[in-house]
Design a protein around this motif. Structure first.
Motif, mmCIF file in Angstrom:
data_model
loop_
_atom_site.group_PDB
_atom_site.id
_atom_site.type_symbol
_atom_site.label_atom_id
_atom_site.label_comp_id
_atom_site.label_asym_id
_atom_site.label_seq_id
_atom_site.Cartn_x
_atom_site.Cartn_y
_atom_site.Cartn_z
ATOM 1 N N TYR A 312 0.839 -1.202 0.000
ATOM 2 C CA TYR A 312 0.000 0.000 0.000
ATOM 3 C C TYR A 312 0.875 1.254 0.000
ATOM 4 C CZ TYR A 312 -3.758 3.200 1.415
ATOM 5 O OH TYR A 312 -4.673 4.231 1.465
ATOM 6 N N GLY A 473 -9.063 -1.180 3.832
ATOM 7 C CA GLY A 473 -7.794 -0.571 3.466
ATOM 8 C C GLY A 473 -6.679 -1.055 4.381
ATOM 9 N N GLN A 522 -8.954 4.733 8.923
ATOM 10 C CA GLN A 522 -8.753 5.273 7.569
ATOM 11 C C GLN A 522 -9.856 6.282 7.257
ATOM 12 O OE1 GLN A 522 -5.769 4.281 5.808
ATOM 13 N NE2 GLN A 522 -5.565 3.723 7.970
#
Length: 608
Positions: A312, A473, A522
């Motif tokens: 990521y 995420g 997030q």
């Protein structure tokens, strides 16, 4: 997997062997044993169970002598038992061997040796080694070991002694770690530095297929062709008490609390405000970075979860495509690798067999390799083109904690280094991330000070047989690591799910009273995550939720809320994983589990 030690000198060997094995129990602890030669006689003492069982046996039946080898086991071939414990001897009882690894062709060797008249008494692969050495023994134990090893396939670190030459200890390694300790008129072998640290700080790191002959006069290291090798002495600078509990009830709890220091140490000299990112001796150039078309991150277990965060971070900051792969699967699917490929190998020990095999495959196909590891001189660090060390210090508990968070820091450093060289971020953006990274140690200390909510949840939910971790995420990456920690040490079945996937089947598992851990750090998908939490609470789940400070609205959708200091969302995993580590710890201790040595697990997996 297993831990081996050896000693030759003027003192009694047994005290060192027991002490050294106690430092290696994290590598295996279902049985232990020692073999000592005294006045031309070999005495072996070994038994099933923890090292304390062996200590009790030796107290009642002392094992005397100044030359010996020892072993603490994590079983692969043959169940844990007295007879399957190491050391193993040849049929005549003149040669004794300790072994870490797996001899893959042991069955064919065993059948061949049986035809030659040798007898076998155990279910282990290791028993073929002393008998094979015996077959080749013609008066020179080193020569016999060299010939025996040439017939063996697999991984191994081996220590060998014989009554025929009671002033020699022979050792060799391939794909399993082994160091040589250098004392004053005494010498040691061990699987890891802590085993010898109370006696010497000077060590040699053996490379694959290097043999070492230890006598009371000194150490000689040879190649597989018999040529002598001159090695540089490595001086250990960290203290012996770094591998002790230091007043904590368990190593795991100590290592959780060591994370602020480990984070600082890993960033030291690399992250400096106003200066370019520094990567020690990494030699990859800006031009080479710009020519990278694909990055593979290869790892196992906890290191794999760090790699998920690394994917990521690199993609977001440096805009290079990244694939994260389980090392044990990578090389068996004919991956697409060429000179434009970069492989990042992540391993706490630097000896993980599957990761090492993937690294070698990548190099064969022309890829450049960067290693992220915690162990100086480890196999992965030596074989990679470049290495970035995580300065976490010794990690003794089997369940990894500070190694994981320092691996995250290493991933961020690499991502920023690539972004800096590719120009995908402005200097202002890089400086903002660096400034925030430097606050993480202090913020981790804040997280550690407020553990009451986690303890409360653990005390009310430790009896559950199943638990779920949810996130989206980067929170999903952390959820996977939190779930693994819980499974590893508390034996509670847990699964991590991407919260957006709930409605695609997983939500069928939610029923009244189900325990759920939900991460919501997030901010760009915070509202969606809150909606996912409502989906499980509506169906009766009991939820412990984690969010940044100030996001108190989460309290409307969870049973208990836990807040972490606010940071950049991309850096949140460093902070949000800490309460999950503590949750696993408290769950396990309340249940009475052995936190540092969970069943069936070992610290370093050096076989496939």
């Amino acid at each position: 997997m297993c831990g081996i030690v050896g000693y030759i000198g003027k003192r009694e060997a047994s005290p060192f062997l027991i002490e050294g094995l106690s430092k290696l129990e994290y590598r295996g602890y279902d049985s232990a044993g020692i073999a000592v030669i005294n006045n031309g006689e070999l005495k072996v003492s070994k038994c099933k169970g923890r090292l304390a069982n062996l200590e009790d046996r030796i107290k009642n039946d002392p094992v005397k002598g100044t030359l010996g080898i020892g072993h603490t086991r994590w079983a692969t071939h043959g169940e844990p038992s007295d007879v399957n414990s190491h050391p193993h001897t040849n049929t005549n009882g003149t040669i004794s061997v300790v072994h870490n690894g797996i001899i893959e062709n042991y069955l064919s060797i065993k059948e061949w040796l049986i035809k030659k008249g040798y007898e076998f008494y155990t279910e282990t692969d290791t028993e073929v080694i002393p008998n094979l050495v015996d077959y080749y023994y013609k008066g020179d134990i080193l020569e016999a070991v060299m010939k025996a090893v040439s017939k063996m396939e697999g991984s191994y670190a081996i220590g060998v002694v014989t009554t025929e030459e009671p002033d020699k200890l022979v050792a060799v390694r391939k794909d399993s770690p082994l160091i040589v300790g250098l004392g004053q008129d005494e010498y040691y072998i061990a699987s890891d530095i802590p085993a010898v640290l109370n006696h010497t700080r000077d060590v040699y790191f053996l490379n694959d297929k290097e043999f070492v002959l230890l006598t009371r006069e000194g150490v000689k290291i040879l190649s597989q062709d018999g040529e002598e090798i001159k090695k540089e002495v490595y001086h250990v600078t960290w203290n012996a008490d770094a591998a002790e509990k230091g007043g904590y009830e368990h190593f795991m709890l100590k290592e959780i609390h060591e994370q602020p220091k480990a984070l600082r140490d890993t960033m030291t000299s690399r992250i400096i405000p106003g200066k370019p990112i520094q990567l020690d001796d990494i030699t990859i150039t800006s031009e080479q970075i710009k020519n990278i078309k694909r990055i593979y991150i290869i790892a196992c277990g906890t290191a794999y979860h760090a790699g998920v965060v690394g994917k990521y971070a690199i993609e977001k900051l440096a805009r290079i495509p990244v694939e994260i792969e389980v090392a044990s699967e990578f090389r068996y699917r004919d991956p697409i690798i060429d000179e434009s490929t970069l492989l990042i190998a992540v391993s706490q020990s630097g000896e993980t067999a599957d990761t090492l095999a993937a690294l070698r495959l990548a190099k064969q196909k022309g890829a450049r390799v960067i290693a992220i590891t915690n162990v100086v001189g480890s196999s992965i660090s030596r074989e990679a083109d470049d290495v970035l060390y995580t300065w976490a210090g010794p990690e003794i508990a089997v369940a990894s904690t500070k190694a994981y968070t320092t691996q995250l820091i290493a991933m961020y450093i690499i991502a920023l280094f690539f972004a800096q060289n590719k120009g995908t971020l402005s200097n202002e953006e890089i400086e903002e991330i660096k400034r925030e990274m430097l606050t993480l140690p202090e913020k981790t200390e804040e997280v550690l000070k407020t553990k009451d909510v986690v303890q409360k949840f653990a005390s009310k939910n430790y009896m559950h047989k199943d638990m779920f971790f949810l996130g989206r995420g980067l929170d999903y990456a952390v959820a996977m690591e939190g779930s693994l920690k819980l499974k590893e040490i508390s034996y509670i079945h847990s699964e991590a799910y991407a919260a957006g996937e709930l409605k695609h089947g997983t939500i069928a598992l939610i029923e009244p009273g189900t325990a759920v851990i939900a991460l919501a750090t997030q901010e760009d998908i915070y509202d969606k995550m809150v909606s996912n939490i409502r989906e499980v609470t509506t169906r009766g789940a009991k939820v412990l939720g984690f969010a940044f400070e100030g996001h108190t609205e989460i309290e409307k959708t969870v049973d208990l809320a836990r807040y972490i200091p606010k940071t950049l969302p991309i850096l949140a995993p460093v902070l949000s994983v800490v309460p999950l580590q503590l949750l696993a710890y408290y769950m396990a201790t309340i249940k009475g589990c052995d936190v540092d040595k969970p069943r069936n697990l070992a610290k370093s997996v050096t076989v496939e």
